[in-house]
Design a protein around this motif. Structure first.
Motif, mmCIF file in Angstrom:
data_model
loop_
_atom_site.group_PDB
_atom_site.id
_atom_site.type_symbol
_atom_site.label_atom_id
_atom_site.label_comp_id
_atom_site.label_asym_id
_atom_site.label_seq_id
_atom_site.Cartn_x
_atom_site.Cartn_y
_atom_site.Cartn_z
ATOM 1 N N LYS A 523 47.546 29.403 83.109
ATOM 2 C CA LYS A 523 48.571 29.365 81.754
ATOM 3 C C LYS A 523 49.151 27.706 81.810
ATOM 4 C CE LYS A 523 50.281 34.189 82.100
ATOM 5 N NZ LYS A 523 52.043 34.825 81.844
ATOM 6 N N TYR A 524 48.981 27.156 80.597
ATOM 7 C CA TYR A 524 49.368 25.581 80.909
ATOM 8 C C TYR A 524 50.176 25.553 79.175
ATOM 9 C CZ TYR A 524 44.980 25.455 83.527
ATOM 10 O OH TYR A 524 43.724 25.526 84.005
ATOM 11 N N PHE A 525 51.711 24.672 79.806
ATOM 12 C CA PHE A 525 52.324 24.217 79.516
ATOM 13 C C PHE A 525 52.155 23.018 78.357
ATOM 14 C CE2 PHE A 525 56.462 21.676 78.354
ATOM 15 C CZ PHE A 525 57.415 23.152 78.203
ATOM 16 N N ASN A 526 53.035 23.622 76.922
ATOM 17 C CA ASN A 526 52.963 23.215 75.422
ATOM 18 C C ASN A 526 53.847 22.610 75.808
ATOM 19 O OD1 ASN A 526 52.207 22.144 72.989
ATOM 20 N ND2 ASN A 526 52.077 23.929 71.964
ATOM 21 N N GLU A 527 53.815 21.303 75.443
ATOM 22 C CA GLU A 527 54.736 19.797 75.780
ATOM 23 C C GLU A 527 55.036 19.883 73.957
ATOM 24 O OE1 GLU A 527 53.199 16.628 76.618
ATOM 25 O OE2 GLU A 527 52.935 16.860 79.020
ATOM 26 N N ALA A 528 54.515 19.903 72.741
ATOM 27 C CA ALA A 528 55.011 19.765 72.262
ATOM 28 C C ALA A 528 56.596 21.183 71.468
ATOM 29 C CB ALA A 528 53.320 20.242 70.916
ATOM 30 N N THR A 529 55.959 22.694 72.066
ATOM 31 C CA THR A 529 56.698 23.471 71.404
ATOM 32 C C THR A 529 57.695 23.979 72.472
ATOM 33 O OG1 THR A 529 55.023 25.223 72.338
ATOM 34 C CG2 THR A 529 54.657 24.960 70.034
ATOM 35 N N GLY A 530 57.454 22.988 73.905
ATOM 36 C CA GLY A 530 58.191 23.561 74.942
ATOM 37 C C GLY A 530 58.395 24.976 76.284
ATOM 38 N N LYS A 531 56.637 25.856 75.419
ATOM 39 C CA LYS A 531 56.351 26.929 76.026
ATOM 40 C C LYS A 531 55.192 27.292 76.189
ATOM 41 C CE LYS A 531 60.220 29.477 72.352
ATOM 42 N NZ LYS A 531 60.241 30.707 72.050
ATOM 43 N N ASN A 532 54.868 27.688 76.764
ATOM 44 C CA ASN A 532 53.610 27.702 77.535
ATOM 45 C C ASN A 532 52.652 28.178 75.713
ATOM 46 O OD1 ASN A 532 53.713 28.085 79.999
ATOM 47 N ND2 ASN A 532 53.822 30.463 80.459
ATOM 48 N N PHE A 533 50.990 28.077 75.864
ATOM 49 C CA PHE A 533 50.040 28.236 74.926
ATOM 50 C C PHE A 533 49.675 29.571 74.440
ATOM 51 C CE2 PHE A 533 49.175 23.794 76.235
ATOM 52 C CZ PHE A 533 48.591 23.504 74.815
ATOM 53 N N GLY A 534 50.259 29.683 73.034
ATOM 54 C CA GLY A 534 50.186 31.100 72.880
ATOM 55 C C GLY A 534 48.354 30.912 71.356
ATOM 56 N N PRO A 535 48.095 32.110 71.505
ATOM 57 C CA PRO A 535 46.998 32.120 70.484
ATOM 58 C C PRO A 535 47.045 30.785 69.041
ATOM 59 C CG PRO A 535 48.115 33.664 70.375
ATOM 60 C CD PRO A 535 49.120 33.219 71.218
ATOM 61 N N ARG A 536 48.387 30.679 68.590
ATOM 62 C CA ARG A 536 48.877 29.900 67.267
ATOM 63 C C ARG A 536 48.886 29.042 67.472
ATOM 64 N NH1 ARG A 536 47.982 34.524 62.874
ATOM 65 N NH2 ARG A 536 48.599 36.148 63.104
#
Length: 788
Positions: A523-536
């Motif tokens: 699981k990796y952190f998405n810096e753009a959304t502030g949450k973990n990566f999702g399918p969309r």
């Protein structure tokens, strides 16, 4: 010498030899001859003439040599059958024998013993009376007349009595009920024993001698039996001698007069005509207060009030009860201490007396007495009114039922309904969550932050089973690559079962770069959304940053494109109404008490159920639903929509009548809302975060306050440290932490700041008045509850 003087033994006498010889010819009791070869044909001898002297008696030959006994068993009890040894022979009664426990052949085969020895059994057992008739007492009511010689008002007096006849041993006990303020010794007239009959025949009283309407004489005193209880009548009907109907108790003039005086009102009503006549005759109603006391004694109006105490370092709202005594217009104020408040048990705030409207004036003996208008009256206390009593302002918010009825019926005033005076829960200071450490997933880092002994994150088993083997694949290239990396292509694989991500580089021949696994699955952190990566998050043409590398998504496979182009499932995906019904039934079947039901969800025992606790509780009942659907179920229990479920709300929903699926749709009190609500989701998250932060603040304040409460000199040491640190009256939170560390108590800076914010909610952490802080810290130890 003594041996020479001793006489020789005498030969046996003639009589002894004769008796011995005759004993050889005496036949045995069975008819067989005695020992000796020459005894055949001998005849019995008449030995009646032989004197009964020592040496002339013959041995007796018995058939049975056993020792006789007087004890036996009746109904499993050991009893003494013979009489005359220790007491009279016990009385036996016939009792119906209980049914046999052996198999009777109707449902199961006959027992082996009963199949062979099939004999008729007795219908009754003979049991001793002290066992069969234990605790069976016949009760009769009657009276006797007692002559009165010393009074001119009466010649005789009726004394009521109660007769107790004990069936187990035929004893009788006669008692007289006690009458208050009678002046007559009452109680036991005749102690329990067997009472002899008055005809001097030697027989005792039996149940047949006690009949309604028949006088009986006991030790020279004649009693009249007038009635009996229900058990006694049933006993006589069973014996075949029913009792006659009850007789009226003979009246007593003195007793009737006493009963009349007891029923009469203690005061006589005073009419306006009577007062007018008394005034015309020069008198009048002298003691008006006595009439008020007689009419209103024991009637008290109760009001509930609140006082905002601003004299203490911490603002406090203190509850009080104001008691107004209508008998003398006096007032008493009591403070209602909450549980575990830590205050001394002295609830009387103002002792009962007349309360003046203004201030208490303790004048000299020559001072003028205050008038009746100077004191407060019952009409001054109204719900919703703020009164100034004893220089304190009391806000009345409620009254009891008697007070409301008295105002409505006697004064014609309708009091307002109860006013809500509870303070909202104080928001606790929140600290930002630290960033991930880089070791493991973000859930692993949060587990280390929440507890010293971290536990592995809980996996969503339902999601893993539904999306097992579902992988979304995207093609991507590096953004702004170096010249040698321009031709490199990557495949981003997203696993829907656990929301993990893996980047793979397909192999190319003669590229000079080692292809294969570029990024491990995790699981990796998405810096753009502030949450973990999702399918969309992976859209064609967009860029994503993973572990410091920027990738431009170039395309996706056919399966991924179809999965992303499909419409999302309607909200909610499951039938929330059926889930609510199954949850209610499952909780009721598993826990019989509502308290245990609520504790099944309230894991931290703080009186409210948060979203996480509600989610874990539903998982115990095999409901693995998405967070949105769990919020829909929780909204049904959360009546005031504040993001948490209290015990009262839980009871209101759970303890309603059983619902069917049709009734759930038409129920107007607690409808099931199936539409999404983003505001409620934010409330749930905010409430959960507030409660978690409140728990941390409570723990920090408890730890710091316990140090100062257990050691009295700690405050003095800490004050000296502040004086040595600065010459000002204000310190910072870092200085407070350092001062505590210097005296031997080290706490984290976050806990110190939480304690400061709790003691002084409006204080600036860079400008803390340490004197006020220490005062509040010392007096607020008992104000913090243990788990709420």
């Amino acid at each position: 010498m003594l041996g020479a003087l001793a006489a020789p033994p005498c030969p046996p006498s003639f009589e002894r030899r004769a008796v011995s010889a005759m004993a050889k010819y005496v036949p045995t009791p069975t008819g067989a001859n005695t020992r000796g070869p020459g005894t055949a044909g001998t005849t019995p001898l008449d030995l009646t003439a032989v004197p009964c002297l020592p040496g002339f008696t013959l041995p007796q030959h018995k058939e049975k040599n056993n020792k006789m006994q007087r004890w036996g068993y009746a109904g499993g009890q050991r009893v003494e059958f013979d009489e005359g040894y220790t007491h009279d022979r016990p009385r036996f009664v016939q009792v119906p024998k209980p049914p046999n426990q052996w198999r009777n052949g109707e449902e199961l085969p006959l027992s082996t013993t009963r199949a062979i020895f099939n004999t008729a059994e007795k219908e009754y057992d003979n049991l001793p009376a002290w066992e069969a008739l234990d605790k069976q007492v016949l009760r009769f009511y009657g009276y006797y007349k007692e002559p009165v010689d010393e009074s001119g008002l009466e010649n005789w007096r009726v004394r009521r009595c109660v007769f107790f006849y004990y069936l187990e041993d035929d004893t009788v006990h006669i008692g007289e009920p006690k009458v208050d303020n009678s002046g007559i010794p009452q109680g036991v007239l005749v102690r329990r024993h067997r009472i002899p009959y008055s005809d001097k025949t030697g027989r005792y009283f039996t149940p047949k001698d006690l009949r309604i309407g028949r006088p009986i004489t006991v030790y020279g005193k004649t009693f009249m039996v007038t009635d009996c209880d229900h058990f006694t009548r049933a006993y006589y009907i069973h014996e075949g001698i029913p009792q006659p109907e009850s007789m009226p108790m003979q009246g007593d003039p003195v007793l009737e007069k006493r009963l009349f005086l007891d029923k009469r009102s203690p005061h006589m009503p005073i009419t306006y005509e009577k007062r007018y006549r008394e005034v015309q005759l020069g008198g009048g109603h002298i003691n008006a207060n006595m009439q008020q006391f007689l009419e209103l004694d024991g009637k008290v109006c109760r009001f509930y009030a609140m006082m905002d105490d601003v004299t203490t370092p911490i603002f406090e709202r203190r509850p009080f009860v104001i008691l107004y005594f209508l008998a003398d217009n006096s007032v008493e104020i009591r403070e209602m201490y909450p549980n575990n408040c830590g205050r001394d048990s002295f609830p009387i705030f103002f002792r009962r007396r007349k309360l003046p409207r203004d201030k208490m004036d303790f004048g000299s003996p020559m001072a003028t007495m205050p008038k009746a208008e100077d004191y407060v009256k019952v009409t001054d206390f109204l719900v919703g009114k703020t009164m100034k009593l004893l220089k304190f302002e009391f806000h009345i918010f409620d009254a009891d039922e008697f007070t409301r009825r008295y105002f409505r019926e006697e004064l014609g005033v309708e009091l307002q309904p109860r006013i809500q005076m509870d303070l909202p829960q104080q928001p606790w200071p929140r600290r930002p969550t630290p960033p991930p450490t880089g070791y493991g997933t973000q859930e692993d880092s949060l587990a280390c932050v929440k507890s010293l002994l971290p536990k592995p994150p809980r996996k969503d088993l339902q999601k893993m089973m539904d999306n097992d083997g579902v992988i979304l694949r995207f093609t991507a290239k590096l953004r702004d690559p170096k010249p040698e990396d321009r031709e490199r292509e990557f495949v981003i694989a997203f696993y829907l079962s656990d929301d993990t991500l893996m980047i793979h580089e397909p192999p190319k021949r003669n590229s000079g770069i080692v292809q294969g696994r570029f990024l491990q699955r995790g699981k990796y952190f998405n810096e753009a959304t502030g949450k973990n990566f999702g399918p969309r998050d992976f859209q064609e043409g967009d860029g994503v940053k993973v572990s410091g590398y920027w990738f431009d998504v170039k395309g996706m496979d056919t399966y991924t494109r179809k999965w992303l182009d499909e419409e999302p499932p309607p909200y909610p995906n499951t039938d929330v109404t059926s889930v609510v019904e199954k949850l209610r039934e499952g909780v009721k079947n598993q826990r019989p008490l509502v308290r245990d039901m609520f504790r099944l969800f309230d894991q931290d025992k703080n009186g409210v159920v948060t979203f996480e606790e509600f989610k874990k509780g539903m998982q115990k009942f095999a409901f693995n639903l998405p967070d949105e659907e769990i919020q829909a179920v929780m909204r049904h229990f959360d009546l005031n929509q504040d993001g948490k479920v209290t015990y009262t709300e839980f009871c209101d929903v759970l303890l309603d009548k059983d619902w069917s699926s049709e009734m759930l749709h038409t129920h107007t009190k607690f409808p099931v809302r199936t539409t999404p609500d983003e505001q409620y989701a934010d409330k749930v998250q905010q409430s959960t975060a507030d409660l978690k932060e409140a728990q941390k603040t409570r723990s920090a304040v408890r730890q710091i306050q316990s140090v100062f409460y257990a050691h009295n000199k700690t405050l003095t040491k800490l004050l000296k440290e502040f004086v040595m640190m600065t010459t000002k009256k204000h310190v910072t939170s870092q200085q407070v932490q350092q001062a505590m560390k210097n005296i031997g108590y080290e706490f984290p800076l976050d806990d110190v700041e939480r304690c400061i914010t709790f003691v002084q909610p409006q204080a600036d952490l860079t400008q803390i008045d340490y004197v006020t802080f220490l005062q509040g810290l010392s007096v607020s130890f008992h104000d913090l509850p243990a788990n709420r």
